[in-house]
Design a protein around this motif. Structure first.
Motif, PDB file in Angstrom:
ATOM      1  N   THR A   1       7.900  -4.973  -8.928  1.00 18.34           N
ATOM      2  CA  THR A   1       7.931  -3.548  -9.292  1.00 18.34           C
ATOM      3  C   THR A   1       6.861  -3.234 -10.335  1.00 18.34           C
TER       4      THR A   1
ATOM      5  N   ARG B   1      10.529   1.433  -4.240  1.00 18.20           N
ATOM      6  CA  ARG B   1       9.497   1.251  -3.211  1.00 18.20           C
ATOM      7  C   ARG B   1       9.504  -0.184  -2.683  1.00 18.20           C
TER       8      ARG B   1
ATOM      9  N   PHE C   1       4.389   0.265  -0.846  1.00 15.42           N
ATOM     10  CA  PHE C   1       5.623  -0.461  -1.099  1.00 15.42           C
ATOM     11  C   PHE C   1       5.397  -1.965  -1.043  1.00 15.42           C
ATOM     12  N   GLY C   2       6.385  -2.715  -1.489  1.00 18.23           N
ATOM     13  CA  GLY C   2       6.346  -4.164  -1.423  1.00 18.23           C
ATOM     14  C   GLY C   2       7.501  -4.683  -0.576  1.00 18.23           C
TER      15      GLY C   2
ATOM     16  N   LEU D   1       3.663  -2.937  -8.419  1.00 15.74           N
ATOM     17  CA  LEU D   1       3.579  -1.661  -7.706  1.00 15.74           C
ATOM     18  C   LEU D   1       3.292  -0.503  -8.665  1.00 15.74           C
TER      19      LEU D   1
END
Length: 426
Positions: free
Chosen positions: A390, A417, A401-402, A393
């Protein structure tokens, strides 16, 4: 395997087609091809040769028209030529080109040196052949064999990797159960080599794995045959972790990296090992760091002798499995891409990199697109620390997103995300 349907459909084209099929020893290349050829025999006259045949190699080396003349003397039907172990002679490629161009013969060639077939074979055959890499059985293939309805899963995951501007509704009604848990643990210990998977007992599985290892790992050191074996064991012990020479030097008493690198390159070229390095999205930086993963978890078990790995070891094996699958996916993708990992860093006043905590296990880059990925052994989202991904990101706002691979069911966390994707669907 659905690969057989893909193989048969590939040659249904009315135009002549060429195919290069490669992968490490023991993944089922010849079995797949022979099974497909049996079905295609209704519309093709099939001719089979082997690069192991000294007389065949001598014939094509002497006369590039030999394959064409041999086929013409036997049939006037539509022709499909299969050459196994094609890496044994480059002259075979010239003979296939002549047959492809002059009598419109289709062909398929296979061999267990992926690097050679991906470079020399593609260059010699030019535009006449596509290249397919083959891996051992995947977990989705095994779970389908156990009766789970996973027909479209592999396609779905590929679409997610290629189409990540938005997280579309997944529409997958899947949940973890005892069958999946059992197969996942068995896979991380014994892997997916076909003959090992089909063997009825753990001992017989390991015998099949040993035969694959002994067929594919050649002893490269002329001075000390133990050196190559110790390098292989060290690679297995470092599965999913950053590679270090120090342990190998201590075991082998080597002081130079050349022989170690020669052995590693040999294993990579023959499909036993894949490699990833840190990728830097903005700075033009290079690094000596690397992670080397053995393609099949069963080979890790054989080389380390550990049939009862703890959670930490299973986590590294899981990361190695995902590494091999993503590397394989990229090799079969008709786009140029890279697979690495991310290490946060600062640069001191002298321009030197100082790495920090918060590594991202995988960073997939295709063109200007990038996607970070983490691998976790747990099957509970609540047990996952997502701080690193996070934070990544948040730093890179342009990345939509991941992905977090874990043992549970597909889930989306739009606020963070993140897509939580089962590693048993990779």
């Amino acid at each position: 395997r659905n690969l057989k349907d893909n193989f048969i459909n590939y040659f249904h084209d009315p135009k002549p087609k060429g195919l290069i099929l490669t992968g490490m020893v023991g993944v089922g290349k010849t079995t797949l091809i022979e099974s497909g050829l049996a079905d295609l025999a209704r519309e093709f006259e099939v001719f089979t040769f082997s690069g192991d045949d000294i007389r065949f190699r001598a014939a094509v080396a002497t006369d590039s028209d030999w394959i064409t003349n041999h086929v013409k003397s036997k049939t006037t039907k539509r022709t499909l030529i299969f050459v196994d172990e094609v890496q044994k002679s480059e002259a075979i490629f010239d003979g296939l080109k002549v047959a492809f161009d002059s009598i419109k013969a289709s062909f398929v060639v296979s061999g267990s040196n992926p690097a050679f077939l991906a470079t020399t074979a593609k260059h010699r055959l030019q535009r006449r052949a596509d290249l397919w890499y083959l891996l051992p059985f995947s977990l989705p293939e095994i779970l389908r064999h156990r009766g789970l309805p996973l027909e479209n899963i592999e396609k779905t995951f590929s679409e997610i990797l290629l189409d990540w501007p938005t997280l579309k509704p997944l529409g997958l009604d899947l949940s973890l159960n005892s069958v999946i848990q059992e197969e996942c643990r068995r896979y991380l210990i014994y892997g997916g080599l076909p003959l090992a998977y089909l063997a009825p007992t753990p001992e017989k599985k390991l015998i099949e794995i040993r035969q694959v290892v002994e067929r594919g790992f050649e002893l490269l050191s002329k001075e000390n045959n133990d050196i190559t074996e110790k390098i292989q064991i060290s690679l297995a012990e470092q599965q999913g972790q950053e590679f270090a020479y120090q342990g190998i030097f201590q075991k082998t008493r080597l002081r130079r990296r050349e022989l170690v690198n020669e052995t590693i390159d040999h294993l990579i070229n023959h499909g036993y090992v894949c490699r990833r390095k840190p990728l830097f999205l903005r700075e033009d930086r290079k690094t000596y760091l690397t992670i080397l993963s053995l393609t099949d978890p069963g080979v890790v078990t054989y080389l380390t002798g550990n049939r009862d790995p703890d959670k930490t070891e299973l986590g590294f094996r899981l990361e190695g499995m995902i590494h091999a699958r993503l590397d394989h996916w990229l090799k079969n993708l008709p786009l140029k891409g890279e697979l690495g990992y991310s290490k946060p860093f600062t640069i001191d006043v002298n321009g030197r990199i100082k790495y920090q905590a918060g590594e991202i296990d995988f960073l997939l880059r295709i063109g200007k697109r990038a996607i970070p990925m983490e691998a976790k052994l747990t099957d509970e989202i609540s047990n996952i620390d997502t701080t690193a991904i996070t934070t990544f990101l948040q730093k890179h706002k342009t990345i939509p997103f991941g992905i977090v691979f874990y043992g549970g069911a597909p889930a989306v966390d739009r606020a963070r995300r993140l897509l939580f994707w089962p590693y048993w669907l990779v």
